[in-house]
Design a protein around this motif. Sequence first.
Motif, mmCIF file in Angstrom:
data_model
loop_
_atom_site.group_PDB
_atom_site.id
_atom_site.type_symbol
_atom_site.label_atom_id
_atom_site.label_comp_id
_atom_site.label_asym_id
_atom_site.label_seq_id
_atom_site.Cartn_x
_atom_site.Cartn_y
_atom_site.Cartn_z
ATOM 1 N N TYR A 96 0.702 -1.308 -0.084
ATOM 2 C CA TYR A 96 -0.404 -0.710 -0.169
ATOM 3 C C TYR A 96 1.113 1.374 -0.242
ATOM 4 O O TYR A 96 0.613 1.793 -0.559
ATOM 5 C CB TYR A 96 -1.118 0.084 0.962
ATOM 6 N N TYR A 97 2.195 0.801 1.064
ATOM 7 C CA TYR A 97 3.005 2.277 0.777
ATOM 8 C C TYR A 97 3.536 3.156 -0.731
ATOM 9 O O TYR A 97 3.835 3.951 -0.704
ATOM 10 C CB TYR A 97 3.570 1.546 1.907
ATOM 11 N N LEU A 98 3.523 1.665 -1.523
ATOM 12 C CA LEU A 98 4.332 2.026 -2.813
ATOM 13 C C LEU A 98 3.065 2.901 -3.835
ATOM 14 O O LEU A 98 3.390 2.927 -4.971
ATOM 15 C CB LEU A 98 4.704 0.947 -3.257
ATOM 16 N N SER A 99 1.958 2.982 -3.284
ATOM 17 C CA SER A 99 0.399 3.227 -4.032
ATOM 18 C C SER A 99 0.848 4.881 -4.107
ATOM 19 O O SER A 99 1.015 5.244 -3.414
ATOM 20 C CB SER A 99 -0.611 2.432 -3.465
ATOM 21 N N SER A 100 0.865 5.007 -5.781
ATOM 22 C CA SER A 100 1.760 6.343 -6.265
ATOM 23 C C SER A 100 -0.295 7.030 -6.313
ATOM 24 O O SER A 100 -0.272 8.499 -6.326
ATOM 25 C CB SER A 100 2.125 7.021 -7.700
ATOM 26 N N ASP A 101 -1.439 6.225 -6.545
ATOM 27 C CA ASP A 101 -2.496 6.738 -7.224
ATOM 28 C C ASP A 101 -3.966 6.155 -6.404
ATOM 29 O O ASP A 101 -3.283 4.772 -5.794
ATOM 30 C CB ASP A 101 -2.298 7.769 -8.586
ATOM 31 N N ILE A 102 -4.921 6.179 -7.023
ATOM 32 C CA ILE A 102 -6.241 5.279 -6.128
ATOM 33 C C ILE A 102 -6.323 4.371 -7.197
ATOM 34 O O ILE A 102 -6.581 2.973 -6.341
ATOM 35 C CB ILE A 102 -7.538 6.614 -6.438
ATOM 36 N N TRP A 103 -5.776 4.113 -8.488
ATOM 37 C CA TRP A 103 -5.899 2.654 -8.861
ATOM 38 C C TRP A 103 -4.892 2.381 -8.282
ATOM 39 O O TRP A 103 -5.080 0.659 -8.789
ATOM 40 C CB TRP A 103 -5.648 3.001 -10.702
ATOM 41 N N MET A 104 -4.050 2.052 -7.927
ATOM 42 C CA MET A 104 -2.726 1.424 -7.268
ATOM 43 C C MET A 104 -3.542 0.634 -6.103
ATOM 44 O O MET A 104 -3.111 -0.702 -5.431
ATOM 45 C CB MET A 104 -1.648 1.816 -7.438
ATOM 46 N N ILE A 105 -4.169 1.580 -5.099
ATOM 47 C CA ILE A 105 -4.758 1.244 -3.914
ATOM 48 C C ILE A 105 -5.326 0.146 -4.746
ATOM 49 O O ILE A 105 -5.751 -1.024 -3.859
ATOM 50 C CB ILE A 105 -4.636 2.380 -3.232
ATOM 51 N N LEU A 106 -6.832 0.464 -5.488
ATOM 52 C CA LEU A 106 -7.457 -0.497 -5.575
ATOM 53 C C LEU A 106 -7.303 -2.141 -6.332
ATOM 54 O O LEU A 106 -7.535 -3.306 -5.579
ATOM 55 C CB LEU A 106 -8.390 0.339 -6.879
ATOM 56 N N LEU A 107 -5.893 -2.518 -6.551
ATOM 57 C CA LEU A 107 -5.280 -3.225 -7.415
ATOM 58 C C LEU A 107 -5.547 -4.332 -6.344
ATOM 59 O O LEU A 107 -5.100 -4.911 -6.064
ATOM 60 C CB LEU A 107 -3.790 -2.960 -7.961
ATOM 61 N N PHE A 108 -4.646 -3.132 -4.917
ATOM 62 C CA PHE A 108 -3.582 -4.095 -4.026
ATOM 63 C C PHE A 108 -4.956 -4.088 -3.458
ATOM 64 O O PHE A 108 -4.486 -5.260 -2.530
ATOM 65 C CB PHE A 108 -2.854 -2.892 -2.900
ATOM 66 N N ARG A 109 -5.969 -3.781 -3.889
ATOM 67 C CA ARG A 109 -7.300 -4.139 -2.064
ATOM 68 C C ARG A 109 -8.108 -4.640 -2.611
ATOM 69 O O ARG A 109 -8.722 -6.210 -2.380
ATOM 70 C CB ARG A 109 -7.788 -2.648 -2.305
ATOM 71 N N LEU A 110 -7.894 -5.345 -4.406
ATOM 72 C CA LEU A 110 -8.942 -6.464 -4.637
ATOM 73 C C LEU A 110 -7.892 -7.652 -4.214
ATOM 74 O O LEU A 110 -8.402 -8.646 -4.002
ATOM 75 C CB LEU A 110 -9.273 -6.154 -6.674
ATOM 76 N N ILE A 111 -6.394 -7.370 -4.271
ATOM 77 C CA ILE A 111 -5.546 -9.235 -4.143
ATOM 78 C C ILE A 111 -5.620 -8.932 -2.855
ATOM 79 O O ILE A 111 -5.904 -9.758 -2.703
ATOM 80 C CB ILE A 111 -4.386 -8.190 -4.832
ATOM 81 N N HIS A 112 -5.688 -8.499 -1.903
ATOM 82 C CA HIS A 112 -5.398 -8.480 -0.386
ATOM 83 C C HIS A 112 -7.117 -8.891 -0.117
ATOM 84 O O HIS A 112 -6.937 -9.581 0.428
ATOM 85 C CB HIS A 112 -5.491 -7.063 0.370
ATOM 86 N N GLY A 113 -7.980 -8.394 -0.551
ATOM 87 C CA GLY A 113 -8.584 -9.656 0.215
ATOM 88 C C GLY A 113 -9.717 -10.189 -0.130
ATOM 89 O O GLY A 113 -9.929 -11.570 0.539
#
Length: 389
Positions: A96-113
């Motif tokens: 999450y810390y490497l996320s530079s925008d909302i779309w990266m967060i959403l991608l990591f969040r999808l995988i995390h879920g």
Amino acid sequence: METKNNHQVPLWSLSFLFVTLSNALLFMVFEMMLPTLPLFVVSVGGSANQVGLVTGIFMLSAILIRPFAGILAQKIDKKYLLIIGLIISSLCTGLYYLSSDIWMILLFRLIHGAGFGLATTYFATIAAENIPVKRRGEGMGYFGVGETIAISVGPLIGIAALQTFGYKTLFLGGMCVSFLSILMALFIKRRGKNSKEHNNNVTRFKLIERKVLIPSLLMLLIGVAASSVMSFVALYAVEYEFNYVGWFFFIVAIASFLVRLVSGKVFDRRGPGYVLVPSAILGIIGFLVLYLANTDLVFLLAAVFYGSGFGAIFPAIQTWCINLVEEHEHENAMASFFNFFDLGIGGGSILFGFVATIYSYQTLYLIAGLTYVLFIFVYSVYSYNKKIN
């Protein structure tokens, strides 16, 4: 002879201890992210709607992956699948810390879920394997204590870490806690049959396990009621000037722990009804006290009743679901259990958001209490029909 041997198996084996602690750490990190990740989303330019999307996509991913848990367990040992889920959760927390925008967060969040959905399902089924059948209600109650404590203190730890050290330490610290959860999971030993020993019992994809439909529906109602506390009790406290929100959640955790010292044994000896109905009544009292609260003392008293009711109901329904199916169907049963609970929390948060906007936070808790009334009605109808058929 089977009963005697069952009693000779210790409840607190090393494997049961490791699975309980590892599960608690997973939930600890999850709860650390709940109040802090939305702030991170805003910090990278996300809007209020995108904050909701970040939360929603995580729950959606977890819900969609769980029905596949039973099929996967036929091909790969549950312990390895559990560790895979934990590794995914751990890496995504740090990324999450490497996320530079909302779309990266959403991608990591999808995988995390997806990782979280797998891990929570296999944790519950492996825990059930390590509990003597005759003490399953008691054991699942103890297993869930870690989750309850995590729900209560996790957000406080997350906020404290963010305020003291910042996002980098928050996310990397959460990843380190997740690594500790993985380390403990490595020492878990399974007592149940492995996939090769029962592959004659074919597990099919099931979005809903019909054998546990009624318990799952009851869990949906509990999720709806729980969302009112998780999402809105802090705002309610601010509006009515209650000063001990942190203590409220701490008391919920303590009450949940104490009631499980008794409720699990009652479940094992008398069955689910002797736990669910009295506990729902405690929940009704808790919400009524919260609705009427006008001092800090009454506010905290509501936590005692609510925590006692919720703390007994959650493991009782979880154990009931496991008891209703064969061992090779445990994953499907737990998928339905967790998915209905998560749907209840998600739907309840939306529902009570409208209630709070149109009416008040106080009215919200009156309606939450009525959810427990509906819970008793549904269980009573089910129990009556079961007796006459």
